[in-house]
Design a protein around this motif. Sequence first.
Motif, PDB file in Angstrom:
ATOM      1  N   ILE A  18      37.891  74.052  47.873  1.00  0.00           N
ATOM      2  CA  ILE A  18      37.684  73.237  46.708  1.00  0.00           C
ATOM      3  C   ILE A  18      39.114  72.403  46.450  1.00  0.00           C
ATOM      4  O   ILE A  18      39.992  72.946  46.460  1.00  0.00           O
ATOM      5  N   SER A  19      38.854  70.945  46.179  1.00  0.00           N
ATOM      6  CA  SER A  19      40.086  70.243  45.939  1.00  0.00           C
ATOM      7  C   SER A  19      40.367  70.553  44.528  1.00  0.00           C
ATOM      8  O   SER A  19      39.638  71.188  43.760  1.00  0.00           O
ATOM      9  N   LYS A  20      41.787  70.280  44.505  1.00  0.00           N
ATOM     10  CA  LYS A  20      42.274  70.466  42.771  1.00  0.00           C
ATOM     11  C   LYS A  20      41.600  69.948  41.759  1.00  0.00           C
ATOM     12  O   LYS A  20      41.346  70.439  40.806  1.00  0.00           O
ATOM     13  N   VAL A  21      40.805  68.667  42.160  1.00  0.00           N
ATOM     14  CA  VAL A  21      40.246  67.992  41.136  1.00  0.00           C
ATOM     15  C   VAL A  21      38.984  68.750  40.593  1.00  0.00           C
ATOM     16  O   VAL A  21      38.607  68.687  39.353  1.00  0.00           O
ATOM     17  N   TYR A  22      38.315  69.530  41.584  1.00  0.00           N
ATOM     18  CA  TYR A  22      37.251  70.140  41.234  1.00  0.00           C
ATOM     19  C   TYR A  22      37.358  71.694  41.001  1.00  0.00           C
ATOM     20  O   TYR A  22      36.357  72.401  40.777  1.00  0.00           O
ATOM     21  N   PHE A  23      38.386  72.170  41.117  1.00  0.00           N
ATOM     22  CA  PHE A  23      38.855  73.643  41.135  1.00  0.00           C
ATOM     23  C   PHE A  23      38.349  74.411  39.832  1.00  0.00           C
ATOM     24  O   PHE A  23      37.471  75.191  39.714  1.00  0.00           O
ATOM     25  N   TYR A  24      38.818  73.704  38.639  1.00  0.00           N
ATOM     26  CA  TYR A  24      38.505  74.307  37.221  1.00  0.00           C
ATOM     27  C   TYR A  24      37.062  74.088  37.078  1.00  0.00           C
ATOM     28  O   TYR A  24      36.278  74.947  36.437  1.00  0.00           O
ATOM     29  N   PRO A  25      36.450  73.023  37.406  1.00  0.00           N
ATOM     30  CA  PRO A  25      35.140  72.858  37.003  1.00  0.00           C
ATOM     31  C   PRO A  25      34.002  73.848  37.711  1.00  0.00           C
ATOM     32  O   PRO A  25      33.164  74.289  37.005  1.00  0.00           O
ATOM     33  N   VAL A  26      34.480  74.013  39.040  1.00  0.00           N
ATOM     34  CA  VAL A  26      33.761  75.084  39.863  1.00  0.00           C
ATOM     35  C   VAL A  26      34.187  76.565  39.454  1.00  0.00           C
ATOM     36  O   VAL A  26      32.994  77.118  39.139  1.00  0.00           O
ATOM     37  N   TYR A 270      29.558  73.467  52.754  1.00  0.00           N
ATOM     38  CA  TYR A 270      28.215  73.285  51.978  1.00  0.00           C
ATOM     39  C   TYR A 270      27.422  74.573  52.176  1.00  0.00           C
ATOM     40  O   TYR A 270      26.902  75.026  51.206  1.00  0.00           O
TER      41      TYR A 270
END
Length: 313
Positions: A18-26, A270
């Motif tokens: 998971i990229s850092k941008v999406y880490f917290y949302p995920v 995925y």
Amino acid sequence: MENYTYNSPTLQLEALNISKVYFYPVFFFFLFSYLFIMISNMSIVVIILIDKSLHQPMYFLFCTLPLNDIIGNSILLPRLLQDMRRPPSEIFISYYECVVQAFTSHMFGATSHTVLMIMAFDRYVALSNPLRYTIIMTNRMVVKLTVSAWLVAIVLVGVLLGLTIRLNRCRTVILNPYCDNASLFKLSCESVLINNIYGLTFTIVLLISSLSCMVVTYTKITVICLTTNCKTLNSKALKTCSTHLVAYLIVIFSGLSVIALHRFPQYSDYRKLCSILFHIVPGSLNPLIYGLQSKEIQHFMLKLFQGKKLLPS
């Protein structure tokens, strides 16, 4: 780099990509999903147990679904949330914990199918023999059906994992964010032909059995509705069968998505995410589907909230 020590008691799990941008949302999606699954499914079980109007075969059989969702997600998500906060090189798990996680994960999938199959039988009896329903669906029959659903899953998954734990291990890296049977037997340098054959047979038998059960049951229910000019019966069939069918379609679609993505190695990230959603999606939607559709559960919740409003402040 993989460690080729035989039968190492400690394994390393692969981190979610998971990229850092999406880490917290995920991360927070997984966290709040787990909290919602626990609260909603526990609430459904408690409501069914304490409300006497819900002491019916249909609800007792349905009770096994939220229990399965609670167990399946409790083994997976808390551990996954912990691992997401660790550096990829520090995500370790003991071999025995890995086997338990794999067993529970496959039990979750198998039990989802077997429980929905016995629920289909209950709906067929209720609509085809309404006058004899209470005679056929006694407490003893409910217990037999429930035990059968869990026992079949335990035996199928037990053999699946039994064939895997007999193998010696020469690798220590699990190529998955959580443990499953395929990830475990890939640790071995021995022949896994038997594992592949049984795993394929296990999947085909389970899917064909559940699909056949649904097709036969709903075909017979449709024939009954078409040949009986009874609006009450047709309305009851539409209400109870639609919720059951939606729950089954969610399970079958989630499972088939994971199986299909296995055939495309380039989409492994995925597939890993989809395999986690296979636990989350049914566990989140089942209490909503049955809770919103059941007038009895709605009535209990209404009484509960009205009772709180009447309490003196």
